[in-house]
Every structure is written in C-alpha cells, then in structure tokens.
Design a protein around this motif. Structure first.
Motif, PDB file in Angstrom:
ATOM      1  N   GLY A 146       0.814  -1.211   0.000  1.00 22.19           N
ATOM      2  CA  GLY A 146       0.000   0.000   0.000  1.00 22.19           C
ATOM      3  C   GLY A 146       0.846   1.259   0.000  1.00 22.19           C
ATOM      4  N   ALA A 147       1.929   1.246   0.764  1.00 25.38           N
ATOM      5  CA  ALA A 147       2.824   2.408   0.803  1.00 25.38           C
ATOM      6  C   ALA A 147       3.482   2.639  -0.557  1.00 25.38           C
ATOM      7  N   GLY A 148       3.879   1.539  -1.226  1.00 24.89           N
ATOM      8  CA  GLY A 148       4.497   1.666  -2.539  1.00 24.89           C
ATOM      9  C   GLY A 148       3.536   2.249  -3.563  1.00 24.89           C
ATOM     10  N   LEU A 149       2.293   1.760  -3.576  1.00 27.05           N
ATOM     11  CA  LEU A 149       1.303   2.292  -4.512  1.00 27.05           C
ATOM     12  C   LEU A 149       0.962   3.747  -4.195  1.00 27.05           C
ATOM     13  N   PHE A 150       0.785   4.036  -2.916  1.00 27.18           N
ATOM     14  CA  PHE A 150       0.450   5.396  -2.498  1.00 27.18           C
ATOM     15  C   PHE A 150       1.572   6.356  -2.868  1.00 27.18           C
ATOM     16  N   GLY A 151       2.812   5.974  -2.571  1.00 26.59           N
ATOM     17  CA  GLY A 151       3.947   6.829  -2.883  1.00 26.59           C
ATOM     18  C   GLY A 151       4.151   6.990  -4.375  1.00 26.59           C
ATOM     19  N   GLY A 152       4.004   5.898  -5.128  1.00 25.47           N
ATOM     20  CA  GLY A 152       4.149   5.986  -6.575  1.00 25.47           C
ATOM     21  C   GLY A 152       3.099   6.878  -7.206  1.00 25.47           C
ATOM     22  N   LEU A 153       1.856   6.757  -6.726  1.00 25.93           N
ATOM     23  CA  LEU A 153       0.778   7.591  -7.253  1.00 25.93           C
ATOM     24  C   LEU A 153       1.008   9.061  -6.918  1.00 25.93           C
ATOM     25  N   MET A 154       1.407   9.346  -5.688  1.00 27.97           N
ATOM     26  CA  MET A 154       1.686  10.724  -5.299  1.00 27.97           C
ATOM     27  C   MET A 154       2.823  11.320  -6.131  1.00 27.97           C
ATOM     28  N   ALA A 155       3.859  10.522  -6.385  1.00 29.70           N
ATOM     29  CA  ALA A 155       4.977  10.999  -7.207  1.00 29.70           C
ATOM     30  C   ALA A 155       4.526  11.270  -8.635  1.00 29.70           C
ATOM     31  N   GLN A 156       3.705  10.387  -9.201  1.00 32.76           N
ATOM     32  CA  GLN A 156       3.222  10.552 -10.566  1.00 32.76           C
ATOM     33  C   GLN A 156       2.338  11.792 -10.689  1.00 32.76           C
ATOM     34  N   LEU A 157       1.581  12.093  -9.637  1.00 32.29           N
ATOM     35  CA  LEU A 157       0.700  13.265  -9.648  1.00 32.29           C
ATOM     36  C   LEU A 157       1.441  14.558  -9.334  1.00 32.29           C
ATOM     37  N   GLY A 158       2.728  14.460  -9.031  1.00 32.77           N
ATOM     38  CA  GLY A 158       3.510  15.647  -8.736  1.00 32.77           C
ATOM     39  C   GLY A 158       3.392  16.141  -7.310  1.00 32.77           C
ATOM     40  N   VAL A 159       2.811  15.330  -6.425  1.00 36.28           N
ATOM     41  CA  VAL A 159       2.709  15.699  -5.009  1.00 36.28           C
ATOM     42  C   VAL A 159       4.091  15.578  -4.378  1.00 36.28           C
ATOM     43  N   SER A 160       4.491  16.560  -3.609  1.00 37.68           N
ATOM     44  CA  SER A 160       5.821  16.543  -3.015  1.00 37.68           C
ATOM     45  C   SER A 160       5.957  15.406  -2.007  1.00 37.68           C
ATOM     46  N   ALA A 161       7.190  14.979  -1.815  1.00 36.70           N
ATOM     47  CA  ALA A 161       7.456  13.921  -0.842  1.00 36.70           C
ATOM     48  C   ALA A 161       7.039  14.357   0.561  1.00 36.70           C
ATOM     49  N   LEU A 163       4.651  16.482   1.442  1.00 35.04           N
ATOM     50  CA  LEU A 163       3.196  16.458   1.583  1.00 35.04           C
ATOM     51  C   LEU A 163       2.697  15.022   1.691  1.00 35.04           C
ATOM     52  N   GLN A 164       3.278  14.116   0.903  1.00 33.47           N
ATOM     53  CA  GLN A 164       2.859  12.711   0.983  1.00 33.47           C
ATOM     54  C   GLN A 164       3.067  12.156   2.381  1.00 33.47           C
ATOM     55  N   LEU A 165       4.259  12.367   2.956  1.00 34.23           N
ATOM     56  CA  LEU A 165       4.534  11.814   4.287  1.00 34.23           C
ATOM     57  C   LEU A 165       3.730  12.523   5.364  1.00 34.23           C
ATOM     58  N   ALA A 166       3.407  13.805   5.132  1.00 31.61           N
ATOM     59  CA  ALA A 166       2.549  14.503   6.087  1.00 31.61           C
ATOM     60  C   ALA A 166       1.129  13.946   6.045  1.00 31.61           C
ATOM     61  N   LEU A 167       0.639  13.617   4.845  1.00 26.64           N
ATOM     62  CA  LEU A 167      -0.690  13.029   4.722  1.00 26.64           C
ATOM     63  C   LEU A 167      -0.758  11.657   5.375  1.00 26.64           C
ATOM     64  N   ALA A 168       0.364  10.948   5.380  1.00 25.34           N
ATOM     65  CA  ALA A 168       0.395   9.611   5.967  1.00 25.34           C
ATOM     66  C   ALA A 168       0.223   9.650   7.486  1.00 25.34           C
ATOM     67  N   VAL A 169       0.588  10.751   8.132  1.00 25.05           N
ATOM     68  CA  VAL A 169       0.528  10.829   9.592  1.00 25.05           C
ATOM     69  C   VAL A 169      -0.899  10.629  10.117  1.00 25.05           C
ATOM     70  N   PRO A 170      -1.894  11.420   9.652  1.00 29.36           N
ATOM     71  CA  PRO A 170      -3.245  11.175  10.168  1.00 29.36           C
ATOM     72  C   PRO A 170      -3.812   9.825   9.739  1.00 29.36           C
ATOM     73  N   LEU A 171      -3.413   9.325   8.554  1.00 22.96           N
ATOM     74  CA  LEU A 171      -3.885   8.011   8.120  1.00 22.96           C
ATOM     75  C   LEU A 171      -3.399   6.923   9.070  1.00 22.96           C
ATOM     76  N   VAL A 172      -2.128   6.990   9.436  1.00 28.37           N
ATOM     77  CA  VAL A 172      -1.552   5.991  10.341  1.00 28.37           C
ATOM     78  C   VAL A 172      -2.162   6.118  11.736  1.00 28.37           C
ATOM     79  N   LEU A 239       8.737   5.961 -15.707  1.00 28.57           N
ATOM     80  CA  LEU A 239       7.876   6.947 -15.080  1.00 28.57           C
ATOM     81  C   LEU A 239       7.930   6.798 -13.557  1.00 28.57           C
ATOM     82  N   PRO A 240       7.684   7.885 -12.806  1.00 29.77           N
ATOM     83  CA  PRO A 240       7.730   7.791 -11.340  1.00 29.77           C
ATOM     84  C   PRO A 240       6.815   6.713 -10.774  1.00 29.77           C
ATOM     85  N   PHE A 241       5.648   6.524 -11.391  1.00 34.45           N
ATOM     86  CA  PHE A 241       4.727   5.507 -10.871  1.00 34.45           C
ATOM     87  C   PHE A 241       5.336   4.109 -10.957  1.00 34.45           C
ATOM     88  N   LEU A 242       6.132   3.839 -12.007  1.00 34.70           N
ATOM     89  CA  LEU A 242       6.760   2.526 -12.138  1.00 34.70           C
ATOM     90  C   LEU A 242       7.803   2.296 -11.048  1.00 34.70           C
TER      91      LEU A 242
END
Length: 386
Positions: A146-161, A163-172, A239-242
């Motif tokens: 799940g982390a790999g897919l989430f991170g790959g998708l965020m990278a492909q969408l241009g979301v900064s690293a 912001l991605q890790l900050a979003l993970a905090v409330p999810l966790v 591509l970043p998603f790959l």
C-alpha cells in the motif's frame, strides 16, 4: 474503537503489522526525489539511510526492558503513529548528513515496534494453537504494498514527498486507533514467565546461525526497498509511478506467499520450504540483473519478493520457540543482526551501485543466497508445534 472490539487477537496482530509497515514504507518510493533534490549520488544517499539502521539497531539492542516496563499496548499505540511523524520530519532534511541524523529517532521506533509485534505474533500462536507468523508478515507486506502504490501515485501526480509523508501521519494515527485501541497483549509463553530481561540482547551461537539463514532474504528485501525505485528510474528512465510499482511488486508477491505459507510449512517442514524460496529468490535476482526492460525487471522484483517471503518469519519462529532464554531476548538478538543486513546492507550497496552499476546491487546477493541455502536445516525438518 467499536471496530477494534470485534477483532480477534490474531486480527489485531495482523493490523499492527500492516499499519506499521505502511508508516515505514512511505519514504522509499520517494528516494529518487530525495536523491535528485539533494543532488547526490547513490553512495551518499546510502550513507544517509544508515541513520535508520543506527536507530533501529540501538532499539533492538537496548529497548527490551523498556518495552516490558511500558507494556506492549501502550508502546504500540504510541510508537506506530510517532514513526509516521518522525519520517515526515526526516524527509525535510536539506542534505544527507541531516537526513542521517533525523532518521535515527525514526529507527528507534522501528526497532521497538519490530520486537513487540513479533513477540505478540509468537504469543498469539501459543494462545490460539495455530501458526500465524507467516500470515502476520504477509500483512506487513500488504502495508508496504500500500505504501508503494500510495507513494508511486503521489509521485506521478507531482505531489511533493513532504506532503505525501505529512498526509500519511493522520492516516496511520487513525488506523492505529480504529484497529488497535482495544489491543490486549497475549499471555506470555512459559520461557517468558517470571524471567528477568537482559539489558542487552546478546546473540548465542544458535541465533547467529539463524541470522545467517535469513541473511540473504533480509539483504535482498532491503535492496529491493531501497534501490528498486532508483533502479527503474536510472536504468530504464521509467515513469515515477513505475518506481513505486517496483517497490509494491516485491511487497505484493511477498504478501501472497506469506499469506499461504503457514500451511505449506506445516505440511513440508520449515527447512524444505525455505530452500524452495531461496531458489526462487536466486531466479529473481538473475531476472533483475539481466532485465532488458522495465517490465521484465518488475517480474524479477516480484520473484525476489516471493523468494524472501518466509525466511525472516521462519527464523523468528525458530528463535522465539527456543527455551534457553526468554523469547523476547532471542527475538531481539535475531532481529539485531537480521535488521543490520536489512537496513545497513542496502545503503552500503549504494557504493556498489555507484561504482559497478545498479544491477550489481542485486547481483551481489547470489553468494549470500548460497550460504542461506546450505544452513536452512537450522530452521528444522519437522513442523514445530505451538
């Protein structure tokens, strides 16, 4: 909290493994971005990642009595969300030295949680009279997938690293509360009852053999996590998603094999299953090493994930079931050295990548697979009873 009340003991253990690995796995799909932002090569990035290994090793060595004092429930509910916060802080590092320093406290939480959840998996096996260790580690792989897919998708969408890790905090934090709020530690095994815990978990010769058995799997699992996204980006300009998908592919195949492995281990014995998986691991390494395209490399990473799947859980079970010392001490001692390979080995392979090429970060694993194959008998030729 109401949802947590309806979970059986083994289901809470599974949830703890998955949430922990989801928090841990957030940073790895974004390592190509970290490398690019810092303007560094693989060797420097590898040195920075050693901060995580340092913190983890400290926790595995010294935290057992502290965990016993705090209690597994309190430590679990505190440390898993704290891990997500500390990784989000670490990703803000402007350079490799600061990243090294900031990863140390994150590593402390990783090491402590690793002890807790493996001990709980072993004690829950004894409680319910059924093997669950491999399935528990399957859920670790599910979380990492799940982390790999989430991170790959965020990278492909241009979301900064960041912001991605900050979003993970409330999810966790939310997942921890929903699934683990009613978590109650399983009863101790006989070897743990009324036993004084050592301050340092020293390895015995038997534990060192188990370390050697799991060495190749830990090294290659760590290499797949640390370097697969960078491999895809640098070797194939993918591509970043790959890149994120490469991390996820190993975790997915690992999860599938682990989920069904317990039945095969019961039927065919740990040593026999281990040797089949080590052969599969070798095939995966060769596939990645000679891959002519990104698609073939993804298949290789999947084979590596499947091959590494059972080695660490089987070694953990063998260590926890020894009656020479408390299970927590044996588990911590095994985890110290196994995680040294898992966390310290792959960063060191950064120098191999820088001087010989990224394909060799995986190719050098073949001799370690041979050693593990020869020593697999230490896992046992009969199915241990819980």
């Amino acid at each position: 909290m109401a949802f947590s009340k309806h979970l059986r003991p083994q289901q809470r253990v599974f949830a703890a493994f998955a949430i922990y690995s989801f928090a841990l796995g957030q940073i790895y799909p974004r390592l190509p971005d970290v490398k690019k932002a810092m303007g560094i090569e693989e060797g420097a990035l590898g040195l920075a990642l050693m901060g995580l290994a340092v913190g983890t090793l400290i926790a595995l060595t010294f935290s057992t009595p502290l965990i016993a004092r705090a209690g597994h429930r309190r430590a679990t509910l505190t440390l898993i969300p704290a891990m997500a916060v500390l990784f989000a802080i670490a990703i803000m590092a402007p350079g490799p030295l600061v990243l090294f320093v900031l990863l140390i406290p994150a590593g402390l939480t990783v090491g402590a949680v690793e002890i807790i959840i493996n001990i709980e998996a072993d004690r829950t096996e004894a409680l319910i009279g059924k093997r669950i260790m491999n399935r528990a580690h399957a859920f670790w792989s599910v979380g990492f997938f799940g982390a790999g897919l989430f991170g790959g998708l965020m990278a492909q969408l241009g979301v900064s690293a960041l912001l991605q890790l900050a979003l993970a905090v409330p999810l966790v934090a939310l997942a921890t509360w929903v699934c683990l709020a009613d978590f109650q530690p399983a009863p101790k095994r006989g070897s743990d009852q009324n036993a004084a815990h050592s301050v340092i978990a020293r390895p015995t010769p038997a534990i060192l053999v188990l370390v050697a058995v799991s060495l190749s799997a830990m090294l290659l699992e760590g290499a797949s996590i640390d370097w697969s996204a960078i491999y895809m980006s640098s070797v194939f300009d993918a591509l970043p998603f790959l890149g994120g998908l490469a991390v996820a592919a190993a975790a997915f195949s690992q999860a599938v094999v682990r989920f069904f492995a317990d039945g095969f281990v019961d039927r065919f014995a740990p040593a026999n299953v281990a040797r089949v998986m080590q052969t599969l691991m070798a095939v995966g390494v060769l596939t990645v090493f000679f891959a002519p395209s990104a698609a073939v490399a993804l298949i290789g990473f999947g084979l590596i994930g499947a091959g590494t799947s059972v080695m660490f859980p089987l070694a953990m079970s063998a260590a926890a079931q020894r009656d020479d010392r408390p299970a927590a001490i044996n588990v911590a001692a095994l985890a110290q050295f196994s995680f040294l390979a898992f966390l310290l080995g792959p960063p060191l392979l950064g120098f191999v990548a820088e001087h010989l090429g990224l394909r060799w970060t995986f190719g050098v694993g073949l001799p370690f697979i041979a050693i593990s194959f020869l020593l697999a008998g230490a896992l046992g030729h009969k199915s241990p009873k819980t």
